[in-house]
Design an enzyme around this catalytic site. Structure first.
Site, short mmCIF file in Angstrom:
data_model
loop_
_atom_site.label_atom_id
_atom_site.label_comp_id
_atom_site.label_asym_id
_atom_site.label_seq_id
_atom_site.Cartn_x
_atom_site.Cartn_y
_atom_site.Cartn_z
N CYS A 165 1.57 -1.35 -0.30
CA CYS A 165 -0.09 0.22 -0.13
C CYS A 165 0.61 1.12 -0.34
CB CYS A 165 -0.93 0.19 0.95
SG CYS A 165 -1.86 -1.72 1.43
N HIS A 305 -2.80 7.33 6.14
CA HIS A 305 -2.52 6.02 6.27
C HIS A 305 -4.43 6.05 5.98
CE1 HIS A 305 -1.91 2.72 4.07
NE2 HIS A 305 -2.14 2.06 5.20
N GLU A 316 -0.56 4.93 13.38
CA GLU A 316 -0.79 6.31 13.22
C GLU A 316 -0.14 7.78 13.90
OE1 GLU A 316 -1.23 8.19 8.68
OE2 GLU A 316 -2.88 6.40 9.38
N LYS A 337 -9.50 7.16 2.63
CA LYS A 337 -10.34 5.98 2.18
C LYS A 337 -11.88 6.12 3.29
CE LYS A 337 -5.54 4.18 2.09
NZ LYS A 337 -4.63 4.94 2.66
N HIS A 342 -9.68 1.43 0.49
CA HIS A 342 -7.99 2.22 0.11
C HIS A 342 -8.48 1.30 -0.86
CE1 HIS A 342 -3.82 1.17 1.30
NE2 HIS A 342 -4.16 0.19 2.27
N PHE A 403 1.50 -3.27 4.05
CA PHE A 403 2.50 -4.69 3.92
C PHE A 403 3.69 -5.39 4.56
CE2 PHE A 403 -2.04 -7.05 3.40
CZ PHE A 403 -2.71 -6.36 4.46
#
Length: 417
Positions: A165, A305, A316, A337, A342, A403
């Protein structure tokens, strides 16, 4: 050596809340959710039955039936958003040195739909290997920039960044670095993803990563809300034309913003979970600030994010608190998002576009779907809940985490000669 300055001269977007940049921006500032029940396959047996799909995109109308069949959706999306960006930038490639114009593109997965279809067809057969001759060139993640370069005759650096991502933030940073080092004049950069299919939704369901709020899909993406239960899958593409400043001025290009920094880091912690103290995320924001020669107090807005996962959102916020200190109370934070879902490898690109437009218009897009405060978060932090906010914005930062512990953060500022 003295770095060259890098500016944004064109934008293109294909998203779940708009198939052009103006449509996308209008939906963002009006808090429109792109989530709905999935239409592209039968979801009856799936835990999650909804996603943020692209709507009204006609691949055959855009590419022609024969060409569309040769391309996975993630490449179709890439070509579509890029055509808008090229037109927006007013580029006439016949008048430019195309050996110094490149394409760096991000995609976390690539042609998942193609891979799924070919394997399913093989499994249904008698074991005889009957594969489409376009199977491999449709599937591989690097094929999107390849097709973009072929379409426009661009012979500069050409490759794909794959960091889950964070992929399209990495593509932006790579293009930025080539340009400021004087190794190219212009880049088409960004990212695309198309994972809303049985394998994509089933795979993320198996990880318990997706929201299962099937009773109310439009409010399922709830970043920083107490009742968040996972991210909502999205798809689409975002294209940004980055250009060396003198090259842009020479051809009379309009300039949206200046890109001034990018940071990269690794969590070095877990295959999928973020570092519990937000260490990698804090490091990457600090690295981007250092690269840009800025202080935390210079930032006005952070497009986070913010995936709406129970674990990721608090990490975050910890990271932002560590990176910005008390200045966290002076900035706006928002997660777009909450509206787009996402977009995985395309997330960084579409969120960078949102950040650039926020800078241009002086409007912070909201974090929608906030219903219940999470006591884990300081109530003095401005998450821009539910309603867009007008404010003076001079510098924006946009985060992407993937990831594998991949982190990438980019910074844009208002252009001044």
């Amino acid at each position: 050596m003295e770095f060259k300055r890098v500016v944004v001269t064109g934008l293109g977007a294909l998203t779940p809340i708009g198939n052009t940049v103006p449509e996308y921006w209008n939906s963002l500032i009006n808090g429109v959710s792109g989530a709905a029940f999935i239409k592209s396959f039968d979801v009856e047996k799936f835990k999650t039955k909804f996603a943020c799909e692209v709507k009204g995109f006609d691949a055959e109308g855009f590419l022609g039936r024969k060409e569309a069949r040769k391309l996975d959706p993630f490449v179709q999306y890439a070509l579509f958003s890029t055509e808008e960006a090229v037109k927006d930038a007013g580029v006439d490639f016949d008048k430019l040195d195309t050996s110094r114009i490149g394409v760096i593109w991000g995609s976390g997965i690539g042609g998942l739909k193609t891979f799924l279809d070919e394997v399913v067809n093989f499994a249904k057969g008698d074991g005889t290997p009957k594969f489409n001759p376009f199977f491999i060139p449709k599937m591989i993640a690097d094929i999107a920039p390849g097709h973009i370069s072929i379409k426009y005759g661009l012979r500069g650096p050409n490759f794909t960044t794959v960091s889950a991502c964070a992929s399209s933030n990495n593509s932006l940073i790579d293009a930025f670095n080539y340009l400021r080092l004087g190794k190219a004049n212009m880049f088409i950069t960004g990212g695309s993803e198309a994972i809303i299919n049985e394998a994509g939704i089933g795979g993320f369901n198996a990880m318990h990563a997706l929201s299962t709020r099937n009773d109310d899909p439009t409010t399922a993406s709830r970043p920083f809300d107490l009742d968040r239960d996972g991210f909502v899958a999205g798809e689409g593409a975002g294209t940004i034309i980055l250009e060396e400043l003198e090259h842009a001025l020479k051809r009379g290009a309009k300039i949206y913003a200046e890109m001034v920094g990018g940071g990269m880091s690794a969590d070095a912690y877990h295959m999928t979970a973020p570092h519990p103290d937000g260490l990698g995320a804090s490091l990457v924001m600090k690295a981007a600030l250092e690269d840009a020669g800025l202080q935390p107090s210079d930032i006005d807005y952070v497009n986070v994010h913010g995936t709406s996962t129970p674990i990721g959102d608090p990490q975050e916020v910890k990271a932002i608190t560590d990176a910005f200190g008390d200045h966290i109370y002076n900035i706006n934070i928002s997660s777009t998002k909450s509206m787009t879902g996402h977009l995985l490898g395309a997330a960084g690109a579409v969120e960078a576009i949102a950040s650039i437009l926020a800078l241009q218009h002086g409007i912070v897009p909201p974090t929608i779907n906030h219903f219940t405060d999470d006591p884990a978060f300081d109530p003095k932090i401005n998450f821009t809940f539910n309603t867009a906010q007008k404010r003076e914005i001079n510098i924006v930062q946009s985060n992407g985490f993937g990831f594998g512990g991949h982190n990438a953060s980019v910074i844009f500022k208002k252009y001044q000669q």
